[in-house]
Design a protein around this motif. Structure first.
Motif, PDB file in Angstrom:
ATOM      1  N   SER A   1       0.838  -1.197   0.000  1.00 43.50           N
ATOM      2  CA  SER A   1       0.000   0.000   0.000  1.00 43.50           C
ATOM      3  C   SER A   1       0.875   1.251   0.000  1.00 43.50           C
ATOM      4  O   SER A   1       2.029   1.216   0.453  1.00 43.50           O
ATOM      5  CB  SER A   1      -0.912   0.002   1.232  1.00 43.50           C
ATOM      6  N   LYS A   2       0.338   2.342  -0.506  1.00 49.17           N
ATOM      7  CA  LYS A   2       1.072   3.608  -0.572  1.00 49.17           C
ATOM      8  C   LYS A   2       0.300   4.687   0.163  1.00 49.17           C
ATOM      9  O   LYS A   2      -0.928   4.742   0.085  1.00 49.17           O
ATOM     10  CB  LYS A   2       1.289   4.030  -2.035  1.00 49.17           C
ATOM     11  N   SER A   3       1.044   5.530   0.858  1.00 45.16           N
ATOM     12  CA  SER A   3       0.436   6.640   1.575  1.00 45.16           C
ATOM     13  C   SER A   3       0.065   7.740   0.586  1.00 45.16           C
ATOM     14  O   SER A   3       0.553   7.758  -0.563  1.00 45.16           O
ATOM     15  CB  SER A   3       1.414   7.185   2.618  1.00 45.16           C
ATOM     16  N   PRO A   4      -0.785   8.688   0.996  1.00 45.38           N
ATOM     17  CA  PRO A   4      -1.103   9.817   0.097  1.00 45.38           C
ATOM     18  C   PRO A   4       0.125  10.600  -0.340  1.00 45.38           C
ATOM     19  O   PRO A   4       0.184  11.067  -1.479  1.00 45.38           O
ATOM     20  CB  PRO A   4      -2.048  10.667   0.957  1.00 45.38           C
ATOM     21  N   THR A   5       1.113  10.720   0.551  1.00 44.89           N
ATOM     22  CA  THR A   5       2.346  11.430   0.179  1.00 44.89           C
ATOM     23  C   THR A   5       3.098  10.684  -0.907  1.00 44.89           C
ATOM     24  O   THR A   5       3.610  11.295  -1.862  1.00 44.89           O
ATOM     25  CB  THR A   5       3.247  11.616   1.408  1.00 44.89           C
ATOM     26  N   GLN A   6       3.189   9.364  -0.782  1.00 46.11           N
ATOM     27  CA  GLN A   6       3.868   8.576  -1.808  1.00 46.11           C
ATOM     28  C   GLN A   6       3.144   8.646  -3.142  1.00 46.11           C
ATOM     29  O   GLN A   6       3.780   8.712  -4.200  1.00 46.11           O
ATOM     30  CB  GLN A   6       3.995   7.123  -1.338  1.00 46.11           C
ATOM     31  N   LEU A   7       1.824   8.626  -3.101  1.00 45.11           N
ATOM     32  CA  LEU A   7       1.054   8.747  -4.337  1.00 45.11           C
ATOM     33  C   LEU A   7       1.271  10.117  -4.983  1.00 45.11           C
ATOM     34  O   LEU A   7       1.406  10.224  -6.211  1.00 45.11           O
ATOM     35  CB  LEU A   7      -0.434   8.523  -4.057  1.00 45.11           C
ATOM     36  N   ALA A   8       1.319  11.167  -4.159  1.00 45.99           N
ATOM     37  CA  ALA A   8       1.545  12.513  -4.686  1.00 45.99           C
ATOM     38  C   ALA A   8       2.934  12.618  -5.306  1.00 45.99           C
ATOM     39  O   ALA A   8       3.108  13.212  -6.380  1.00 45.99           O
ATOM     40  CB  ALA A   8       1.369  13.548  -3.577  1.00 45.99           C
TER      41      ALA A   8
ATOM     42  N   ALA B   1       4.679  10.216  -6.586  1.00 44.99           N
ATOM     43  CA  ALA B   1       4.681   9.444  -7.836  1.00 44.99           C
ATOM     44  C   ALA B   1       4.050  10.246  -8.970  1.00 44.99           C
ATOM     45  O   ALA B   1       4.556  10.244 -10.107  1.00 44.99           O
ATOM     46  CB  ALA B   1       3.942   8.122  -7.635  1.00 44.99           C
ATOM     47  N   ARG B   2       2.942  10.932  -8.680  1.00 41.02           N
ATOM     48  CA  ARG B   2       2.323  11.775  -9.702  1.00 41.02           C
ATOM     49  C   ARG B   2       3.252  12.913 -10.102  1.00 41.02           C
ATOM     50  O   ARG B   2       3.332  13.276 -11.279  1.00 41.02           O
ATOM     51  CB  ARG B   2       0.989  12.326  -9.193  1.00 41.02           C
TER      52      ARG B   2
ATOM     53  N   PRO C   1      -5.867  14.976  -4.853  1.00 39.08           N
ATOM     54  CA  PRO C   1      -6.279  13.581  -5.115  1.00 39.08           C
ATOM     55  C   PRO C   1      -7.353  13.465  -6.179  1.00 39.08           C
ATOM     56  O   PRO C   1      -7.587  12.375  -6.695  1.00 39.08           O
ATOM     57  CB  PRO C   1      -6.801  13.112  -3.747  1.00 39.08           C
TER      58      PRO C   1
END
Length: 324
Positions: free
Chosen positions: A18-25, A27-28, A320
């Protein structure tokens, strides 16, 4: 379990991470090539700004020594293209002969210092007033809103010109700041910061109006939390994304504002270089020495564009609901 479910489960190899919101941000953000390019350019400018005073102190850069032997009778560089050579890669300054590379590099340090400090002042004021207005509502929100309107309606440029000498004298005598570039530096930072917080306050207020209706804020109030704790312990941690984006968008505006103030004669004045006063001085020689004008102009344009693109990229990455 059905056969399809068994086959699907069998095809899964390894644990699901799983990825945290920070990691997803992040990556984007890394997927956006233009934003990454802007990020690298901004980092380069910041490193150059930090290194400039060290290089001047060690003698690697020399932004103040004149070279009259490189200037002709018309106060222009002897060599073509503004005196560009191996010893002076950006040429020399007309009329005085100081090294243009040293002055522009040292000017980057002053310009970024002005914009960073002014942005910090503007963001702090805007965040505090935005949180108070959005959380309190009622007459407090109305007063802060009218104060924002008054600040926006204030004739800033006219007052800057009219009060510059008085304000610099006040900074010198009352605040005991040394007269000259130091007092002018404090004046420009103060003016930009004290008049540049309105957009941040409005954005933060709009975010707070949504956050204050959430359950954790109600829970804090029911537990007897004081307003200060609600402001800075419950609401502020949920505002870091728009604050970060706003910071990266205000900085380039202040860099351009410093250049405009230099043209009006109310910013840091020569011989202390900034990107603004170097560009202003080059306007007098634009037709005879175009190189002296185009180099600082391109550097200012590049840093302003890259900061804006970086802010846009951060806004898209931290949202998001982005369409990426």
């Amino acid at each position: 379990m059905s056969e399809i479910a068994v086959e699907t489960a069998a095809t899964v190899t390894g644990p699901v991470v799983s990825k945290s919101p920070t990691q997803l941000a992040m990556a984007r953000f890394r997927a956006d090539k233009l934003s990454m390019f802007s990020f690298y350019v901004v980092v380069f400018y910041v490193i150059a700004a930090i290194a400039a005073p060290i290089l001047v102190a060690t003698g690697v850069l020399d932004p103040f020594t004149p070279h009259q032997d490189l200037i002709d009778e018309q106060s222009l560089p002897l060599h073509p293209f503004g005196g560009i050579s191996l010893e002076h890669p950006f040429g020399v300054e007309p009329r005085i002969g100081r090294d243009s590379l040293s002055r522009i590099w040292y000017g980057i340090s002053f310009s970024l210092s002005i914009s960073v400090l002014a942005t910090l002042i503007a963001v702090v004021i805007g965040v505090v007033l935005g949180i108070v207005a959005g959380t309190s509502g009622g007459w407090i929100d109305a007063i802060i809103g009218r104060f924002i309107d008054l600040t926006l309606a204030f004739p800033q440029t006219l007052m800057l010109l009219a009060l510059s000498s008085v304000a610099v004298a006040f900074i010198t005598t009352v605040l005991n700041v040394p007269e000259g570039p130091s007092a002018q530096f404090v004046y420009v930072v103060s003016i930009l910061g004290l008049f540049g917080w309105t957009s941040t306050a409005r954005i933060v207020r709009g975010q707070v109006l949504s956050i204050r209706e959430r359950e954790f804020v109600y829970a804090a109030r029911l537990l007897g939390a004081r307003p200060g704790r609600i402001y800075f312990k419950e609401i502020l941690p949920n505002l870091w994304a728009p604050i970060l984006v706003q910071f990266t968008l205000i900085m380039p505006a202040f860099i351009s504002a410093e250049a405009a103030l230099s043209y009006l004669g109310v910013s840091v004045r020569p011989p202390t270089p900034t990107l603004g006063n170097v560009l202003t001085d080059s306007l007098s020689f634009m037709s005879d020495n175009f190189t002296y004008f185009i180099i600082p102009a391109v550097l200012i344009a590049l840093i302003v564009v890259c900061f804006n693109l970086l802010g846009d990229g951060l806004r898209d990455a931290l949202d998001p609901k982005s369409g990426r």
